[in-house]
Enzyme design. Sequence first.
Site: not given
Length: 212
Positions: A44, A69, A118, A122, A194
């Site tokens: 993940e 992470e 994320d 932009k 979620e």
Amino acid sequence: MRQRNKPWADDFIKKHHQLIISDPITYKSKWQALFKNNNPIHIEIGTGKGQFIVGMAEMYPHINFIGIELSKSVIVTAAQKVLESKQENILLLNVNAEQLLDYFSENEIATIYLNFSDPWPKNRHEKRRLTYKNFLRFYEKIIQKNGKVILKTDNRKLFEYSLVSFSQFPMKIEEVNLDLHAEEDIANVQTEYEEKFAAKGQNIYRCIASFK
């Protein structure tokens, strides 16, 4: 979202080095040996606070899970959840996903999860999106034949962008779900984000794709 700094994070990571692997490059092509079994490995990317990976590890004890992470202040929260769960089929990496090829060998990974990444809305930040073509090249290198990339997000624009990115790579899109919570999928393990977004009535999008 800015995370509150945890000054104790470094010490926690050092103390729990057997869970939060400090030298992952050492285990490239050797992850199953570290897990002490030959079970498939799922990763993940952006594991957040750990609810998803712990839930998946509990549901699928014969799969090895690795959570990636970048934020130290977040990964220690995930590690606390893992320790509380006492699941032995989870490891965590405090690394940048841009270095995936340093940590995993070709065909070493069975499934990749991208949960509420994320969106980097932009245009100038497009290369940071985890479904940008450069990241897809990384995934293609480390994933096994018929392995899957599973994306979940509440961001419609990121979802649409990802569908186009998968199609142009090219990849085979196996599922497009525009309202995941409209159906009762008992196999769907929710992340913290979620639950939060779904409670507000926002649609949750899911796409499952594989490399051709």
